[in-house]
Scaffold this motif. Structure first.
Motif, mmCIF file in Angstrom:
data_model
loop_
_atom_site.group_PDB
_atom_site.id
_atom_site.type_symbol
_atom_site.label_atom_id
_atom_site.label_comp_id
_atom_site.label_asym_id
_atom_site.label_seq_id
_atom_site.Cartn_x
_atom_site.Cartn_y
_atom_site.Cartn_z
ATOM 1 N N MET A 1 13.880 -10.250 -10.000
ATOM 2 C CA MET A 1 12.923 -11.057 -10.746
ATOM 3 C C MET A 1 13.409 -11.214 -12.182
ATOM 4 O O MET A 1 13.633 -10.234 -12.872
ATOM 5 N N GLU B 1 14.071 -4.947 -13.229
ATOM 6 C CA GLU B 1 14.199 -6.365 -12.879
ATOM 7 C C GLU B 1 14.887 -6.566 -11.529
ATOM 8 O O GLU B 1 15.743 -7.434 -11.378
ATOM 9 N N LYS C 1 7.245 -9.480 -18.239
ATOM 10 C CA LYS C 1 7.615 -8.164 -17.737
ATOM 11 C C LYS C 1 6.631 -7.102 -18.221
ATOM 12 O O LYS C 1 6.199 -6.247 -17.454
ATOM 13 N N CYS D 1 12.700 -10.225 -6.487
ATOM 14 C CA CYS D 1 11.340 -10.402 -5.961
ATOM 15 C C CYS D 1 11.193 -9.829 -4.563
ATOM 16 O O CYS D 1 10.176 -9.212 -4.239
ATOM 17 N N LEU E 1 3.411 -7.352 -16.224
ATOM 18 C CA LEU E 1 3.548 -6.802 -14.873
ATOM 19 C C LEU E 1 3.575 -5.274 -14.908
ATOM 20 O O LEU E 1 2.935 -4.602 -14.087
ATOM 21 N N VAL F 1 10.620 -6.188 -4.687
ATOM 22 C CA VAL F 1 9.303 -5.873 -5.254
ATOM 23 C C VAL F 1 8.187 -6.187 -4.248
ATOM 24 O O VAL F 1 7.285 -5.373 -4.029
ATOM 25 N N MET F 2 8.275 -7.358 -3.609
ATOM 26 C CA MET F 2 7.238 -7.738 -2.642
ATOM 27 C C MET F 2 7.214 -6.752 -1.469
ATOM 28 O O MET F 2 6.154 -6.387 -0.976
ATOM 29 N N VAL G 1 3.301 -11.654 -8.227
ATOM 30 C CA VAL G 1 4.728 -11.621 -7.866
ATOM 31 C C VAL G 1 5.071 -12.779 -6.923
ATOM 32 O O VAL G 1 6.100 -13.446 -7.080
ATOM 33 N N HIS H 1 12.322 -12.414 -15.741
ATOM 34 C CA HIS H 1 11.072 -12.708 -16.424
ATOM 35 C C HIS H 1 11.331 -12.715 -17.919
ATOM 36 O O HIS H 1 12.247 -12.067 -18.400
ATOM 37 N N ASP I 1 5.278 -15.941 -8.991
ATOM 38 C CA ASP I 1 6.582 -15.989 -9.670
ATOM 39 C C ASP I 1 7.672 -16.424 -8.699
ATOM 40 O O ASP I 1 8.518 -17.262 -9.015
ATOM 41 N N HIS I 2 7.632 -15.810 -7.515
ATOM 42 C CA HIS I 2 8.670 -16.083 -6.522
ATOM 43 C C HIS I 2 8.679 -17.570 -6.146
ATOM 44 O O HIS I 2 9.730 -18.200 -6.091
ATOM 45 N N LEU J 1 10.196 -3.094 -11.061
ATOM 46 C CA LEU J 1 9.847 -4.125 -12.045
ATOM 47 C C LEU J 1 10.598 -3.882 -13.351
ATOM 48 O O LEU J 1 11.103 -4.816 -13.975
#
Lengths: 92, 92, 92, 92
Positions: free
Chosen positions: C1, B32, C8, B35, C11, B38-39, C56, C3, C59-60, B29
């Motif tokens: 991601m 950055e 950020k 996604c 998160l 991160v998922m 997440v 943000h 967001d995605h 995170l």
């Protein structure tokens, strides 16, 4: 599963409601209802099925982990309750 | 939880791996990362946490539902195993 | 991601809380706390991780399923919201 | 949900199998089958329902998040696939 007649009737009523929910999914798919409706009905049936599982697991823990006639008082009620709380959390 | 030293070390190693997985989510995170990455990391940590829960629940069922010193042989091993199979299915 | 800085930070704060929860599990195991306590802490960390995943995924869906610069207005907001409702139900 | 006739038949066949599984639970409860059998049947129906949900969510993502006639090529196929992978993990 050995149950009193009353418990059995409650379990049967529960599973019949779930059958009704599955039939509603079938009708919605057949009528080409929108996805939202179908997803909502499936989520509902899943919740009801989880509720039924919770009841059956609870019966199983209370009735079958220990033969209460042979070993009266052997099941630690508090420990059983803690276990069932965890099971319910995961069954949601 | 009363455990042999060896069991305790295994549980601690497990939870430390999970801490490492959560730290990897934090780094992803912070950097950055995309996604997908991160998922994927979150899903991995969730699986590992579910695995830890399964082990702790198993210990709980085997060790605490029945006081084996006071009530030797009272826990129905087969019924306990059936319960744990259901728990594992739902913990996946 | 990608943000905003504010997102950020939120998160990162979330994942750091989860790390704290995992460290609490580690301390509880190390201190041989009772199973109930350990199971409760694991269930809490799992819920927090599910909450992070929900954010997440949201967001995605909102940011990456459609490139809003190339295809402004292409994402059906209502359909996306229905999807996210289902995802939240299953992430609980 | 708008589907080709073939897709609709497949979905209907799936939901009818689930109805059959729920009816088997009902029969098992009525016959006072043992808990293990009932828990096994419920877990099976839950898995089948999760599979149905995965298919419907997949349709929803592919067909309804973007109106492909108005916005051809707007849905990022790779991002959609990543989302569906996460959904499938949680639906298991």
């Amino acid at each position: 599963m050995t149950h009193t007649t009353r418990e059995k009737h409650k379990l049967l009523a529960r599973v019949r409601r779930i059958r009704g929910q599955v039939e509603a999914i079938e009708r919605a798919l057949d009528a080409e209802s929108d996805c939202e409706q179908v997803m909502h009905l499936i989520a509902g049936a899943r919740g009801a099925l989880a509720g039924l599982m919770a009841v059956v697991v609870e019966d199983h823990v209370r009735e079958h982990l220990v033969d209460a006639e042979k070993h009266p008082g052997a099941l630690n009620g508090e420990a059983a309750e803690q276990l069932l709380e965890v099971v319910r959390t995961y069954l949601k």
